[in-house]
Write a protein that holds these residues in place. Structure first.
Motif, PDB file in Angstrom:
ATOM      1  N   LYS A 253       1.008  -1.188   0.068  1.00 37.58           N
ATOM      2  CA  LYS A 253      -0.006  -0.013  -0.039  1.00 37.58           C
ATOM      3  C   LYS A 253       0.797   1.437  -0.149  1.00 37.58           C
ATOM      4  CE  LYS A 253      -3.770   2.358   2.527  1.00 37.58           C
ATOM      5  NZ  LYS A 253      -4.786   2.290   3.778  1.00 37.58           N
ATOM      6  N   MET A 254       1.913   1.043   0.889  1.00 40.98           N
ATOM      7  CA  MET A 254       2.895   2.252   0.931  1.00 40.98           C
ATOM      8  C   MET A 254       3.570   2.323  -0.333  1.00 40.98           C
ATOM      9  SD  MET A 254       4.630   1.700   4.431  1.00 40.98           S
ATOM     10  CE  MET A 254       5.756   3.123   4.373  1.00 40.98           C
ATOM     11  N   GLU A 255       3.969   1.448  -1.088  1.00 43.44           N
ATOM     12  CA  GLU A 255       4.419   1.472  -2.346  1.00 43.44           C
ATOM     13  C   GLU A 255       3.395   1.999  -3.545  1.00 43.44           C
ATOM     14  OE1 GLU A 255       5.991  -2.362  -3.334  1.00 43.44           O
ATOM     15  OE2 GLU A 255       7.863  -2.179  -1.976  1.00 43.44           O
ATOM     16  N   LEU A 256       2.260   1.777  -3.430  1.00 44.50           N
ATOM     17  CA  LEU A 256       1.307   2.056  -4.307  1.00 44.50           C
ATOM     18  C   LEU A 256       0.926   3.446  -3.882  1.00 44.50           C
ATOM     19  CD1 LEU A 256      -1.518  -0.810  -4.222  1.00 44.50           C
ATOM     20  CD2 LEU A 256       0.143  -0.050  -6.126  1.00 44.50           C
ATOM     21  N   ASP A 257       0.974   4.107  -2.702  1.00 42.48           N
ATOM     22  CA  ASP A 257       0.557   5.198  -2.664  1.00 42.48           C
ATOM     23  C   ASP A 257       1.947   6.164  -2.756  1.00 42.48           C
ATOM     24  OD1 ASP A 257      -1.753   4.819  -0.939  1.00 42.48           O
ATOM     25  OD2 ASP A 257      -0.856   4.809   1.051  1.00 42.48           O
ATOM     26  N   ARG A 258       2.860   5.705  -2.895  1.00 43.26           N
ATOM     27  CA  ARG A 258       4.141   6.516  -3.415  1.00 43.26           C
ATOM     28  C   ARG A 258       4.003   6.682  -5.061  1.00 43.26           C
ATOM     29  NH1 ARG A 258       7.201   3.930   0.673  1.00 43.26           N
ATOM     30  NH2 ARG A 258       7.814   2.357  -0.663  1.00 43.26           N
TER      31      ARG A 258
END
Length: 818
Positions: A253-258
């Motif tokens: 999710k963090m990677e997707l947000d970034r």
């Protein structure tokens, strides 16, 4: 194009060519024949280049004979003209070729530019498609992530439900079964005590069953413990796996947000680049369009000039073609021989004519023809006269019969005339009676009634106006209770401004949004002062003073008096001549006051109050009211103030500068100022005492105000008004300031507040300084700084709040912040 020319080649064009080539040496036949052939060939090429069918082919022999004939006669003009014609045809062909080459080059440049634009648009479209693919992938990834989160949450809920079920089963096993066994034992003991002897066999069986139950209970407890142990290990392992999966999902999710933020930034950059590219493309395309338009215009001009030249050449070619058609199939030698023979015959005929009597016969024939023409003209002139005489004879025959009928009609009409004369005499006598009756009546019935009515003739006790400061405070409370069913709360500052305006002008304009109490203030002031208020609703169609005062009917000898005229006369009666009265023009800008109120604007400008007269008719009217001047003029008394309310919307008109300059303007904000109202007995104040109070205030502070105006006139603020805004003030402003500022000070206001009100309503009102679009923001800032500097240098109290608010609003508007 594509059609054969039908223009004639006239001999009138030949002398010009001859004149142009006079004195040139005669060319040889060897040079002329090729030149002429080339000329006709070039003419054919010019026609064919313009999609016109013309093929000129000349036989060399015939052309040689023609050249010899012209040279024998000494005429070289045609040869020179054909040479020039050949040169013109060549130049036309070259000019068209240059035009075609230039047009093709322009067309290729335009195609290149269009191709470049298409390539740019394709690149942009490709980038947009790639961006849309990335967006779709991001949306799929978000959907997968949401699905994993939902599955994890569902699995967690299932595990929690299983755990709660196991705990319940364990609790029931530990507590519920024991209670059941104890209940069963108690029941067995009771039954055993009652039926020891009868049920020993049943007791043994029950004991056996009890042992079986105990064994089953123990086995159940062991199985529960095993299940609980196995479930605990499985759950722990599953929880660890879920934690690991949750950690991985959080990382994803963090990677997707970034990635999403990166994509958003890239998308915004792409959109910005796209907008910039579109703007740049639009600018370039506009420049290219302008350049192409100019190029096309020049090409069209060149094309028009070329077409004009081509048209001239076409006419010349048509003349040549017509000459060829006229010659037919005959050769030039045959035509020349025929011309020689005809010339010889003409000479012979001329000699024979001169030797014969033909000339005498011709003269006689001409004389006879002229005589015949004169006789025919005389005959044509006599025929209409004959027809006219015949028609006159027939009409006279008809007239004789008509005269008899007219005589009979005359006798009938005389009888009718006698009858009508009797009726007319009766009507005249009736009209004379009515006229005599009206001579004794007054043309102003309502105003004449005021002369005799006791209600208007009786005088009344009036109170003197106290000190203006105390009077302003009392007037605030009297206005608050002037209306029966409503309380009106006006700030003391507005009451002071109202009193200052009363001393300054008889015309007031109350403006502001609907519901701020403009109409109520005018009516309440009149009631609080003990005077009357005449409410007049202005209509949108008013055009002249008759709509306000009324009009005179000459036939009825009566003046139709309107409310305004009656109020002006009423204010001069003994009952009301010393009270403070108001004529309220409600919604005065529904029509233009400069039209229906024009005579009042002029009358109120006169310094002598006794000369403020309005003419009601052109001549004196009989039996006019006693207080009309010269029997036809009404005085605008000083104890009447005209107060107009003005809303500004799409249904109203903007007041002209001449109205604003002569009026006292008050802008009423929405009233939210409340105070404790003091109870006061109703009184009727004297107008003369109010005027004396104004005069005392004016005389006491005149020197101070004059000095203030001098400093204002010489300050940089006034200089900037004149240089940057082309504005100033004259005697009217100074006179109004000498009336307004002292009364404001006497009522308790400061000189700064009074001057600020005058500047904001007279000098810097909307549309005069503020709200103008032909000034820059820097000029408004400089004017604001100069105004603040004047306030500081003059030691005026407070700040020019009203004027600064107008200038600040202009600065915000010009800066684009409003």
């Amino acid at each position: 194009m594509g059609k054969k020319s039908s223009n004639k080649f006239g001999p009138q064009q030949m002398p010009a060519a001859a004149t142009a080539t006079a004195g040139v040496p005669r060319p040889s036949l060897e040079k002329l024949i090729p030149v002429w052939s080339a000329s006709f060939e070039n003419a054919s090429k010019v026609y064919q280049s313009f999609d016109m069918s013309l093929d000129i082919h000349v036989e060399p022999d015939w052309l040689r004979s023609v050249c010899e004939r012209f040279q024998s006669d000494g005429d070289t003009d045609l040869a020179r003209w054909i040479e020039q014609f050949a040169d013109v045809c060549k130049e036309l062909v070259r000019f068209k070729e240059r035009l075609c080459d230039e047009a093709s080059e322009r067309w290729n440049e335009a195609n290149k530019l269009a191709s470049a634009v298409e390539v740019r648009e394709q690149v942009i479209a490709t980038e947009q498609q790639a961006l849309e693919v990335e967006r779709a992938a991001l949306a799929l990834a978000q959907a997968d992530f949401s699905g994993d989160q939902q599955a994890l949450a569902k699995r967690k809920s299932e595990l929690l439900a299983a755990e709660r079920s196991l705990n319940m089963r364990e609790t029931n096993a530990q507590a519920g079964f024991v209670e059941q066994n104890e209940d069963a034992l108690r029941q067995l003991e009771d039954r055993q005590r009652q039926m020891v002897q009868q049920h020993e066999i049943q007791l043994q069986r029950l004991q056996e069953e009890k042992r079986q139950l105990d064994s089953e209970l123990s086995s159940v407890a062991r199985r529960l413990a095993e299940v609980k142990f196995n479930c605990t290990e499985t759950e722990a392992e599953r929880v660890s796996q879920l934690d690991q999966r949750e950690h991985e999902i959080k990382q994803s999710k963090m990677e997707l947000d970034r990635a999403r933020s990166r994509l958003d930034r890239e998308w915004s950059e792409i959109k910005t680049a796209e907008v910039e590219m579109e703007q740049r493309i639009a600018t370039e395309m506009a420049a290219e369009r302008t350049s192409h338009a100019q190029t096309i215009f020049s090409l069209e001009s060149q094309r028009d000039r070329a077409w004009n030249k081509a048209e001239e050449l076409k006419k010349q070619l048509a003349d040549m073609q017509e000459l060829k058609l006229a010659l037919g199939e005959r050769t030039g030698r045959e035509i020349l021989e025929q011309l020689d023979s005809l010339t010889q015959e003409n000479r012979v005929l001329k000699r024979d004519l001169e030797q014969s009597d033909t000339a005498e016969f011709q003269r006689e024939n001409e004389y006879l023809r002229n005589s015949k023409a004169d006789l025919e003209r005389d005959l044509s002139a006599l025929r209409p006269e004959l027809d006219e005489l015949r028609r006159e004879l027939s009409s006279k025959r008809v007239a004789s019969t008509e005269l008899e009928a007219v005589a009979r009609e005359k006798r009938v009409l005389e009888q009718h005339k006698n009858t009508l004369a009797v009726h007319i005499d009766a009507l005249e006598s009736r009209i004379e009676q009515l006229t005599s009756a009206q001579k004794t009546q007054t043309p102003f019935p309502a105003m004449s009634l005021m002369d005799s009515d006791r209600e208007y003739r009786a005088s009344m006790e009036l109170e003197e106006v106290p000190d203006l400061k105390l009077f302003a405070e009392e007037l605030q409370h009297r206005i608050a209770k002037a209306e029966k069913h409503i309380e009106l709360f006006y700030p003391l500052e507005d009451i002071r401004v109202l009193l200052g305006g009363l001393s300054m002008s008889q015309l007031h304009v109350f403006q502001g949004i609907s519901g701020t109490g403009k109409t109520s203030l005018a009516k309440a002031f009149a009631k609080a002062m003990g005077g009357f208020c005449t409410d007049i609703a202005v209509q949108a169609g008013w055009r002249d003073r008759d709509d306000l005062l009324g009009n005179y009917n000459a036939f009825e000898r009566r003046f139709y008096e309107k409310d305004c005229l009656q109020a002006l006369y009423k204010a001069q009666t003994p009952r009301w001549q010393d009270t403070c009265n108001v004529i309220l023009l409600d919604e005065m800008n529904l029509s233009r006051p400069e039209q229906y109120f024009a005579e009042f604007l002029s009358a109120l400008e006169k310094n002598n109050r006794d000369e403020r007269l309005i003419s009601l008719s052109e001549t004196a009217l009989p039996n006019a009211p006693t207080m009309l001047h010269e029997g036809r003029k009404i005085l605008v008394p000083g104890n009447v103030w005209f107060i107009g309310t003005a809303n500004h919307d799409e249904t109203t008109n903007e007041l002209a500068d001449k109205t604003y300059d002569r009026a006292h303007v008050m802008t009423l904000p929405k009233q939210d100022h409340r105070f404790d109202i003091k109870k006061m007995e109703p009184v009727n104040y004297s107008y003369r005492s109010l005027r004396k109070a104004f005069d005392r205030a004016r005389e006491g502070r005149k020197v101070e105000v004059v000095e203030l105006l001098k400093r204002l006139t010489s300050h940089a603020f006034t200089e900037q008004l004149g240089s940057q805004f082309a504005l100033g003030w004259g005697n009217r402003f100074e006179k109004q300031a000498l009336d307004f500022i002292p009364v404001m000070q006497a009522c308790g206001a400061s000189s700064g507040d009074a001057l600020d009100h005058l500047l904001s309503t007279r000098v810097m009102r909307q549309g005069k300084v503020t709200g103008r679009y032909n000034v820059g923001v820097e000029a408004v800032r400089n004017l604001k700084d100069a105004l603040e500097a004047f306030w500081v240098e003059t030691n005026l109290d407070g700040e020019p709040q009203k004027s600064l608010e107008l200038l600040d609003a202009d600065i915000r508007r010009l800066d684009g912040r409003s």
